[in-house]
Design a protein around this motif. Structure first.
Motif, mmCIF file in Angstrom:
data_model
loop_
_atom_site.group_PDB
_atom_site.id
_atom_site.type_symbol
_atom_site.label_atom_id
_atom_site.label_comp_id
_atom_site.label_asym_id
_atom_site.label_seq_id
_atom_site.Cartn_x
_atom_site.Cartn_y
_atom_site.Cartn_z
ATOM 1 N N UNK A 52 11.305 1.125 3.384
ATOM 2 C CA UNK A 52 10.199 0.435 4.056
ATOM 3 C C UNK A 52 9.763 -0.753 3.216
ATOM 4 N N UNK A 53 9.187 -1.742 3.862
ATOM 5 C CA UNK A 53 8.571 -2.853 3.149
ATOM 6 C C UNK A 53 7.145 -2.446 2.805
ATOM 7 N N UNK A 54 6.825 -2.509 1.519
ATOM 8 C CA UNK A 54 5.511 -2.088 1.035
ATOM 9 C C UNK A 54 4.799 -3.280 0.403
ATOM 10 N N UNK A 55 3.548 -3.456 0.770
ATOM 11 C CA UNK A 55 2.680 -4.465 0.163
ATOM 12 C C UNK A 55 1.556 -3.718 -0.528
ATOM 13 N N UNK A 56 1.264 -4.075 -1.791
ATOM 14 C CA UNK A 56 0.193 -3.394 -2.495
ATOM 15 C C UNK A 56 -0.487 -4.343 -3.464
ATOM 16 N N UNK A 81 -15.615 -2.086 -10.598
ATOM 17 C CA UNK A 81 -15.413 -2.011 -9.157
ATOM 18 C C UNK A 81 -13.917 -2.049 -8.848
ATOM 19 N N UNK A 82 -13.446 -1.070 -8.085
ATOM 20 C CA UNK A 82 -12.036 -0.963 -7.717
ATOM 21 C C UNK A 82 -11.829 -1.638 -6.371
ATOM 22 N N UNK A 83 -10.810 -2.493 -6.291
ATOM 23 C CA UNK A 83 -10.376 -3.069 -5.020
ATOM 24 C C UNK A 83 -8.878 -2.816 -4.933
ATOM 25 N N UNK A 84 -8.452 -2.082 -3.921
ATOM 26 C CA UNK A 84 -7.035 -1.744 -3.798
ATOM 27 C C UNK A 84 -6.636 -1.708 -2.332
ATOM 28 N N UNK A 85 -5.380 -2.073 -2.086
ATOM 29 C CA UNK A 85 -4.834 -1.911 -0.745
ATOM 30 C C UNK A 85 -3.348 -1.624 -0.846
ATOM 31 N N UNK A 86 -2.855 -0.931 0.156
ATOM 32 C CA UNK A 86 -1.434 -0.630 0.261
ATOM 33 C C UNK A 86 -1.108 -0.494 1.742
ATOM 34 N N UNK A 87 0.002 -1.086 2.150
ATOM 35 C CA UNK A 87 0.402 -0.984 3.552
ATOM 36 C C UNK A 87 1.920 -1.027 3.629
ATOM 37 N N UNK A 88 2.441 -0.619 4.777
ATOM 38 C CA UNK A 88 3.894 -0.580 4.940
ATOM 39 C C UNK A 88 4.290 -0.853 6.377
ATOM 40 N N UNK A 89 5.478 -1.363 6.511
ATOM 41 C CA UNK A 89 6.168 -1.497 7.790
ATOM 42 C C UNK A 89 7.458 -0.713 7.655
ATOM 43 N N UNK A 90 7.761 0.150 8.605
ATOM 44 C CA UNK A 90 8.972 0.950 8.539
ATOM 45 C C UNK A 90 10.208 0.083 8.421
ATOM 46 N N UNK A 91 11.219 0.623 7.765
ATOM 47 C CA UNK A 91 12.436 -0.147 7.550
ATOM 48 C C UNK A 91 13.672 0.651 7.903
#
Length: 131
Positions: A52-56, A81-91
């Motif tokens: 998968x393509x992962x953005x973090x 202060x914590x700022x976090x993100x993670x997302x994915x598109x199936x591959x």
């Protein structure tokens, strides 16, 4: 008399508005200045199988956008202060369900799942480690 009653009504309405805002602030925001000086362990993860393509990104300079084999996990340290993100598109070859999580100091503070590995999931969190 009318001026006094009008002024009194304005004070009551302003007080209600302040209390409404105060009672509806996000729970993850710092409640003391000491919380802004604390180090936090931040984990972003994607569950599933296949590629998968992962953005973090996290509060630190740790960020990326790449195709990876699942499961995927990155750990970093953030101060205050914590700022976090993670997302994915199936591959390619992705199968089953897919999910994302953000964990701060051992507590999952944000999560999302999708039934199909070809769907996208996204998790975003700002706070001090409180869910």
């Amino acid at each position: 008399v009318v001026l006094v009653l009008g002024l009194g009504s304005c004070v009551v309405l302003a007080n209600r508005a302040v209390n409404e805002v105060k009672n509806n602030l996000p729970s993850g925001l710092p409640s003391t200045l000491d919380e802004l000086d604390k180090d936090h362990t931040v984990v972003v993860r994607i569950t599933g199988s296949g590629k998968a393509t992962v953005l973090w990104s996290t509060s630190t300079t740790d960020s990326g956008n790449e195709e990876v084999s699942l499961p995927f996990e990155r750990t970093s340290t953030a101060k205050g202060l914590v700022a976090a993100n993670v997302s994915t598109l199936g591959g390619e070859g992705a199968s089953g369900s897919v999910g994302c999580e953000i964990e701060v100091d051992g507590t999952v503070v944000e999560s999302d799942t999708a039934d199909s590995a070809t769907d996208s999931v996204s998790c975003f969190y700002v706070g001090t480690g409180k869910p």
